[in-house]
Design a protein around this motif. Sequence first.
Motif, PDB file in Angstrom:
ATOM      1  N   LYS A 153       0.874  -1.390   0.058  1.00  0.00           N
ATOM      2  CA  LYS A 153       0.022  -0.063   0.100  1.00  0.00           C
ATOM      3  C   LYS A 153       0.750   1.316   0.106  1.00  0.00           C
ATOM      4  O   LYS A 153       0.508   2.088  -0.718  1.00  0.00           O
ATOM      5  N   ILE A 154       1.954   1.261   0.673  1.00  0.00           N
ATOM      6  CA  ILE A 154       2.867   2.372   0.836  1.00  0.00           C
ATOM      7  C   ILE A 154       3.463   2.742  -0.655  1.00  0.00           C
ATOM      8  O   ILE A 154       3.587   3.800  -1.062  1.00  0.00           O
ATOM      9  N   SER A 190       9.302   0.336  -4.984  1.00  0.00           N
ATOM     10  CA  SER A 190       9.126  -1.153  -5.198  1.00  0.00           C
ATOM     11  C   SER A 190       9.057  -1.972  -4.031  1.00  0.00           C
ATOM     12  O   SER A 190       9.652  -1.544  -3.066  1.00  0.00           O
ATOM     13  N   THR A 191       8.838  -3.139  -4.032  1.00  0.00           N
ATOM     14  CA  THR A 191       8.608  -4.404  -3.039  1.00  0.00           C
ATOM     15  C   THR A 191       9.923  -5.196  -3.378  1.00  0.00           C
ATOM     16  O   THR A 191      10.152  -6.070  -2.658  1.00  0.00           O
ATOM     17  N   SER A 203       1.997   6.695  -6.987  1.00  0.00           N
ATOM     18  CA  SER A 203       0.725   7.370  -7.576  1.00  0.00           C
ATOM     19  C   SER A 203       1.198   8.944  -7.280  1.00  0.00           C
ATOM     20  O   SER A 203       0.087   9.611  -7.630  1.00  0.00           O
ATOM     21  N   GLY A 204       2.153   9.231  -6.363  1.00  0.00           N
ATOM     22  CA  GLY A 204       2.409  10.653  -6.289  1.00  0.00           C
ATOM     23  C   GLY A 204       1.844  11.077  -5.024  1.00  0.00           C
ATOM     24  O   GLY A 204       1.902  12.236  -4.854  1.00  0.00           O
ATOM     25  N   CYS A 205       1.275  10.040  -4.258  1.00  0.00           N
ATOM     26  CA  CYS A 205       0.728  10.562  -3.092  1.00  0.00           C
ATOM     27  C   CYS A 205       1.716  10.016  -1.357  1.00  0.00           C
ATOM     28  O   CYS A 205       2.040   8.874  -1.705  1.00  0.00           O
ATOM     29  N   SER A 206       1.877  10.895  -0.618  1.00  0.00           N
ATOM     30  CA  SER A 206       2.809  10.549   0.536  1.00  0.00           C
ATOM     31  C   SER A 206       1.696   9.990   1.498  1.00  0.00           C
ATOM     32  O   SER A 206       0.588  10.474   2.045  1.00  0.00           O
TER      33      SER A 206
END
Length: 459
Positions: A39-40, A72-73, A46-49
């Motif tokens: 999720k992080i 990335s994971t 998506s450009g969201c903190s």
Amino acid sequence: MAEKNYKIALFGLGYIGLPTAALFAKNGFKLIGVDINQKIVDSINSGCSPILEPGLAKLVKDGVTKKLLSASTDGIEAAEESNVMIIVVPTPIDENNCSDLTAVISACETVSHGLKRGDLVIIESTVPPYTCERTVIPILEQSGLKASVDFGVAYTPERALPNNTLYEMTHNARVIGGLNEESAEKAAFLYGKITQGKIITVENLVTAEMVKLMENTYRDTNISLANELAMVCESLGIDAIEAIKAANFHPRVNILSPGPGVGGHCLSVDPYFIIEMAEKQGIEARLIKTARDINNHMPHHVAQMVENSLDEIGKSTLHSNIGILGVAYKGNTADTRETPAKPLINDLISQGAEVLVHDPYVSPEVIINMGAKPVKIEEALNCDCTVLITDHDQYCDLTPAMIKSHIFICTRPILDPERFKNEGIIFKGVGRPYVPNYSLLDSNDFEDKRIILDGAEKP
């Protein structure tokens, strides 16, 4: 050395990792952040903190838009594509107050699979002394490469305060220790690009590790002194806040403010790393241990204040409703790590109270997981007793007319007690014993101008 020569992989996109990543991207470095939380990762891409921190949302959006910041994971791939790896993962303590290096070990193992000649590995996670030499480097050398010969290692602790993180990261001094001179020089170059503060290079890795622990242990010990003085002052009927302010006019005295306990991932954890390593060397860190014990005791002290206060008006904690204002460990943040509100809530629930919590930043789910009920501020202020735990700005605007509780306990020195006492409110605080305004008492409330408070006669 130039920005274009470096590609950075940063492991751990939390309260420190993500701001660090965003600042490197802002200064022209191409950086890929690695986190195990999908999720992080998705939020950042998506450009969201995903973290509430002033100024961070814009930095993340700008970095992603300019294609300098991504997440990335897949840590191995990120390491393979980079030549600088920064590890900023959590280092909590276990049930025995010993360091839990699981996340650091896991990140180092991942990096070892993508490590190449000429790479630099930087540890930012707070760790016990000699962690880099005895844990990090042996894991990295499982790659078949030799530290100092094939790759470099540096340690640099973060110094940042939630809600002011970006400013502190770009203005505070930065301490750097390297395995060798080249490692320290490269790390100094990189961090010199994101901070205006002084770059301080110390002798080696272990010295840099110890610096961070010393800083937070100093603050924890100072707070424990303030808390112990506060409890003594309460017993003597002295306003500790006023006394501390006066004492701090001495040119060589700087006592911090007392409160309900110490929270956050630094002050409540880091001193244990020193205690742990000292004990392994056969040394008992007595002062540091005592400071931790005092600060850990404070939430229980506040719970006792609630119990005693209710008893004074003929009530019991059992079946009472207790309002809590704020469960974040620090004002104007949503950070509840090691918050003193949690043990306080546990104590109150164990005594049979219903706990109602208001916090404008913390999600209802987090409050429910603490065993409390999330409510609006009006409901929290209309309980048998209300306890202010967190110094959110919103609570600085509380007025006597808003307090509907029988008792108000303010554990942070953000409100003027006299203003509330003059309106007949039973106002107490850590280091602030309740002394009523006798002009507001009916003559039947006391005999011979004496009143019984806390089991002792007070004039």
